[in-house]
Design a protein around this motif. Structure first.
Motif, mmCIF file in Angstrom:
data_model
loop_
_atom_site.group_PDB
_atom_site.id
_atom_site.type_symbol
_atom_site.label_atom_id
_atom_site.label_comp_id
_atom_site.label_asym_id
_atom_site.label_seq_id
_atom_site.Cartn_x
_atom_site.Cartn_y
_atom_site.Cartn_z
ATOM 1 N N PHE A 46 0.829 -1.202 0.000
ATOM 2 C CA PHE A 46 0.000 0.000 0.000
ATOM 3 C C PHE A 46 0.868 1.259 0.000
ATOM 4 C CE2 PHE A 46 -2.885 3.034 2.203
ATOM 5 C CZ PHE A 46 -3.890 3.037 1.258
ATOM 6 N N TYR A 47 1.916 1.261 0.817
ATOM 7 C CA TYR A 47 2.794 2.430 0.894
ATOM 8 C C TYR A 47 3.585 2.630 -0.404
ATOM 9 C CZ TYR A 47 1.793 2.586 5.892
ATOM 10 O OH TYR A 47 1.154 2.687 7.103
ATOM 11 N N THR A 48 3.952 1.535 -1.076
ATOM 12 C CA THR A 48 4.666 1.634 -2.351
ATOM 13 C C THR A 48 3.794 2.303 -3.408
ATOM 14 O OG1 THR A 48 5.954 -0.353 -1.854
ATOM 15 C CG2 THR A 48 5.854 0.331 -4.154
ATOM 16 N N LEU A 49 2.499 1.958 -3.434
ATOM 17 C CA LEU A 49 1.574 2.598 -4.375
ATOM 18 C C LEU A 49 1.429 4.083 -4.063
ATOM 19 C CD1 LEU A 49 -1.294 -0.016 -4.801
ATOM 20 C CD2 LEU A 49 0.341 0.720 -6.522
ATOM 21 N N GLN A 50 1.364 4.436 -2.788
ATOM 22 C CA GLN A 50 1.292 5.849 -2.410
ATOM 23 C C GLN A 50 2.520 6.601 -2.906
ATOM 24 O OE1 GLN A 50 0.611 5.549 1.898
ATOM 25 N NE2 GLN A 50 -1.382 6.493 1.583
ATOM 26 N N GLN A 51 3.678 5.988 -2.755
ATOM 27 C CA GLN A 51 4.913 6.624 -3.212
ATOM 28 C C GLN A 51 4.920 6.793 -4.726
ATOM 29 O OE1 GLN A 51 7.969 4.104 -1.610
ATOM 30 N NE2 GLN A 51 7.649 4.793 0.491
ATOM 31 N N ALA A 52 4.328 5.833 -5.441
ATOM 32 C CA ALA A 52 4.251 5.940 -6.902
ATOM 33 C C ALA A 52 3.409 7.148 -7.306
ATOM 34 C CB ALA A 52 3.657 4.659 -7.489
ATOM 35 N N PHE A 53 2.284 7.356 -6.615
ATOM 36 C CA PHE A 53 1.447 8.525 -6.904
ATOM 37 C C PHE A 53 2.177 9.817 -6.538
ATOM 38 C CE2 PHE A 53 -2.193 5.516 -6.795
ATOM 39 C CZ PHE A 53 -2.753 5.857 -8.014
ATOM 40 N N GLN A 54 2.878 9.808 -5.439
ATOM 41 C CA GLN A 54 3.641 10.996 -5.036
ATOM 42 C C GLN A 54 4.675 11.358 -6.100
ATOM 43 O OE1 GLN A 54 5.300 10.055 -1.213
ATOM 44 N NE2 GLN A 54 3.373 10.333 -0.110
ATOM 45 N N ILE A 219 -1.462 4.562 -17.642
ATOM 46 C CA ILE A 219 -0.726 4.217 -16.415
ATOM 47 C C ILE A 219 -1.651 4.320 -15.214
ATOM 48 C CG2 ILE A 219 1.111 4.975 -14.856
ATOM 49 C CD1 ILE A 219 2.699 5.777 -17.365
ATOM 50 N N LEU A 220 -2.438 5.399 -15.174
ATOM 51 C CA LEU A 220 -3.376 5.581 -14.062
ATOM 52 C C LEU A 220 -4.483 4.530 -14.081
ATOM 53 C CD1 LEU A 220 -3.705 9.476 -13.959
ATOM 54 C CD2 LEU A 220 -2.486 8.013 -12.354
ATOM 55 N N ASN A 221 -4.898 4.123 -15.289
ATOM 56 C CA ASN A 221 -5.918 3.072 -15.383
ATOM 57 C C ASN A 221 -5.437 1.759 -14.767
ATOM 58 O OD1 ASN A 221 -7.940 4.548 -16.599
ATOM 59 N ND2 ASN A 221 -7.255 4.079 -18.675
ATOM 60 N N HIS A 222 -4.136 1.613 -14.678
ATOM 61 C CA HIS A 222 -3.560 0.435 -14.039
ATOM 62 C C HIS A 222 -3.295 0.674 -12.550
ATOM 63 C CE1 HIS A 222 -1.194 -3.197 -13.496
ATOM 64 N NE2 HIS A 222 -0.232 -2.460 -12.945
ATOM 65 N N LEU A 223 -2.750 1.855 -12.232
ATOM 66 C CA LEU A 223 -2.357 2.148 -10.849
ATOM 67 C C LEU A 223 -3.544 2.375 -9.922
ATOM 68 C CD1 LEU A 223 0.760 4.520 -11.033
ATOM 69 C CD2 LEU A 223 0.661 2.189 -10.148
ATOM 70 N N VAL A 224 -4.524 3.165 -10.376
ATOM 71 C CA VAL A 224 -5.632 3.545 -9.495
ATOM 72 C C VAL A 224 -6.441 2.341 -9.014
ATOM 73 C CG1 VAL A 224 -7.793 4.850 -9.333
ATOM 74 C CG2 VAL A 224 -5.772 5.896 -10.366
ATOM 75 N N PRO A 225 -6.862 1.419 -9.909
ATOM 76 C CA PRO A 225 -7.577 0.242 -9.404
ATOM 77 C C PRO A 225 -6.764 -0.562 -8.391
ATOM 78 C CG PRO A 225 -7.911 0.438 -11.756
ATOM 79 C CD PRO A 225 -6.863 1.444 -11.379
ATOM 80 N N ASN A 226 -5.439 -0.640 -8.608
ATOM 81 C CA ASN A 226 -4.598 -1.356 -7.654
ATOM 82 C C ASN A 226 -4.542 -0.626 -6.311
ATOM 83 O OD1 ASN A 226 -3.640 -3.714 -9.026
ATOM 84 N ND2 ASN A 226 -2.425 -2.382 -10.333
ATOM 85 N N TYR A 227 -4.499 0.694 -6.378
ATOM 86 C CA TYR A 227 -4.483 1.492 -5.145
ATOM 87 C C TYR A 227 -5.803 1.316 -4.383
ATOM 88 C CZ TYR A 227 -4.530 5.601 -2.116
ATOM 89 O OH TYR A 227 -4.623 6.439 -1.027
ATOM 90 N N VAL A 228 -6.923 1.419 -5.106
ATOM 91 C CA VAL A 228 -8.239 1.250 -4.480
ATOM 92 C C VAL A 228 -8.377 -0.170 -3.931
ATOM 93 C CG1 VAL A 228 -10.736 1.215 -4.912
ATOM 94 C CG2 VAL A 228 -9.317 3.019 -5.908
ATOM 95 N N ASN A 229 -7.888 -1.145 -4.695
ATOM 96 C CA ASN A 229 -7.953 -2.532 -4.249
ATOM 97 C C ASN A 229 -7.161 -2.730 -2.951
ATOM 98 O OD1 ASN A 229 -8.549 -5.439 -4.718
ATOM 99 N ND2 ASN A 229 -6.335 -5.579 -4.911
ATOM 100 N N GLY A 230 -5.981 -2.120 -2.893
ATOM 101 C CA GLY A 230 -5.172 -2.221 -1.681
ATOM 102 C C GLY A 230 -5.866 -1.604 -0.479
ATOM 103 N N PHE A 231 -6.532 -0.465 -0.719
ATOM 104 C CA PHE A 231 -7.226 0.202 0.386
ATOM 105 C C PHE A 231 -8.429 -0.619 0.849
ATOM 106 C CE2 PHE A 231 -9.443 3.148 2.933
ATOM 107 C CZ PHE A 231 -8.542 4.147 3.287
ATOM 108 N N ILE A 232 -9.199 -1.137 -0.107
ATOM 109 C CA ILE A 232 -10.370 -1.940 0.261
ATOM 110 C C ILE A 232 -9.941 -3.196 1.012
ATOM 111 C CG2 ILE A 232 -12.225 -3.383 -0.672
ATOM 112 C CD1 ILE A 232 -12.637 -1.295 -2.841
ATOM 113 N N TYR A 233 -8.892 -3.848 0.530
ATOM 114 C CA TYR A 233 -8.413 -5.051 1.218
ATOM 115 C C TYR A 233 -7.951 -4.707 2.636
ATOM 116 C CZ TYR A 233 -5.551 -9.086 2.437
ATOM 117 O OH TYR A 233 -5.014 -10.166 3.090
ATOM 118 N N GLY A 234 -7.212 -3.603 2.770
ATOM 119 C CA GLY A 234 -6.770 -3.170 4.089
ATOM 120 C C GLY A 234 -7.941 -2.872 5.009
ATOM 121 N N ALA A 235 -8.999 -2.240 4.456
ATOM 122 C CA ALA A 235 -10.188 -1.928 5.260
ATOM 123 C C ALA A 235 -10.911 -3.199 5.694
ATOM 124 C CB ALA A 235 -11.137 -1.033 4.455
#
Length: 295
Positions: A46-54, A219-235
């Motif tokens: 999850f943190y790696t995806l955040q860093q990618a967006f940053q 790129i975002l079409n690939h990254l964003v679903p993965n980011y949302v997926n990571g957040f939902i799984y974490g929740a």
């Protein structure tokens, strides 16, 4: 006053209940530890995806995408908002489910074009009983969170967002702050907010040039679903951990109450037994005196 047999029967019933509450406590304790490990294992991803967006937004702060669109201009009455509500499949967990229901109710009282996406059997039953229309039931058990189930939810929600069926998406879940405290909270999933990914760097830090291939949108079409997926799984995992933590506390409280009742019943039993013995002694003495007088 109850007799000794009635008190003994009640004491046995309470002891049997204590066995159940102790067993449920131990089961929840084991599941809580597994959930904590799952949560710890997903944090690096999850943190790696955040860093990618940053990194992306640091180089292209003016990046335009449907995933970063501004929805503030949409009137509240016209805004299409989706709420993913994570509840439990079982009860006996204190105020765990009630806190989520309370937030969901307050949101729907505000009006607007709201859509409910519910996980958990108790949530489905509650909203049906309250007459709140549920847009979709994700009929997965919440007792064993997995990345696959999170991905199925993500694909459905992101697709609705891309088609314009939803302007904003939020998730309602329970976050465990520590071993004692858990808070029901709501987090925004879509659209993403650029400010939350902003990272201040020292002036002398070298910033490389990024060239998107084939495009930022893909790129975002690939990254964003993965980011949302990571957040939902974490929740899901955090809610699962919070549920078992709440159940442990509820079972411990029930066990402590049972011990107190047993202590009170033990005193009452001894009093009744003592009164019965005293009565028997009195009757024996009275009988002996009566026989003496006859002689």
């Amino acid at each position: 006053m109850a007799n000794t047999k009635e008190i003994q029967k009640r004491m046995k019933s309470i002891k049997d209940t204590m066995k159940i509450t102790n067993a449920m406590y131990m089961i929840s304790s084991t599941k809580l530890q597994k959930a904590k490990k799952k949560l710890a294992d997903t944090e690096p991803y999850f943190y790696t995806l955040q860093q990618a967006f940053q990194r992306i937004l640091r180089h292209t702060p003016d990046l335009e995408s449907i995933y970063f669109r501004d929805t503030e201009h949409i009137p509240v009455s016209e805004k299409k908002v989706g709420y993913i509500v994570v509840t439990a499949d079982k009860g006996l967990a204190g105020a765990y489910n009630h806190n989520i229901f309370k937030i969901a109710h307050s949101l729907f009282e505000q009006g607007g074009k709201n859509s409910l996406f519910v996980l958990g059997e108790l949530g489905r039953q509650y909203f049906a009983r309250e007459g709140l229309r549920v847009h979709k039931h994700f009929k997965y058990t919440v007792q064993d969170p997995s990345l696959h189930r999170a991905r199925m939810i993500t694909d459905d929600i992101v697709e609705r967002y891309q088609r314009g069926e939803l302007d904003e998406v939020y998730i309602l879940y329970t976050r465990m702050e520590n071993a004692v405290t858990a808070e029901a909270e709501m987090r925004k999933l879509l659209p993403l907010e650029k400010d939350k990914f902003a990272a201040k760097l020292p002036v002398d830090v070298y910033q490389e040039t990024l060239t998107p291939q084939p495009s930022w949108e893909k790129i975002l079409n690939h990254l964003v679903p993965n980011y949302v997926n990571g957040f939902i799984y974490g929740a899901l995992v955090e809610s699962y951990a919070s549920e078992h933590n709440a159940r442990m506390m509820a079972m411990q409280s029930a066990t402590d109450s049972a011990r107190q009742i047993l202590a009170q019943l033990s005193i009452e039993y001894n009093r009744v037994r003592q009164a019965a013995i005293t009565q028997e002694i009195t009757e024996v003495i009275s009988g002996a005196k009566a026989q003496k007088r006859k002689k």
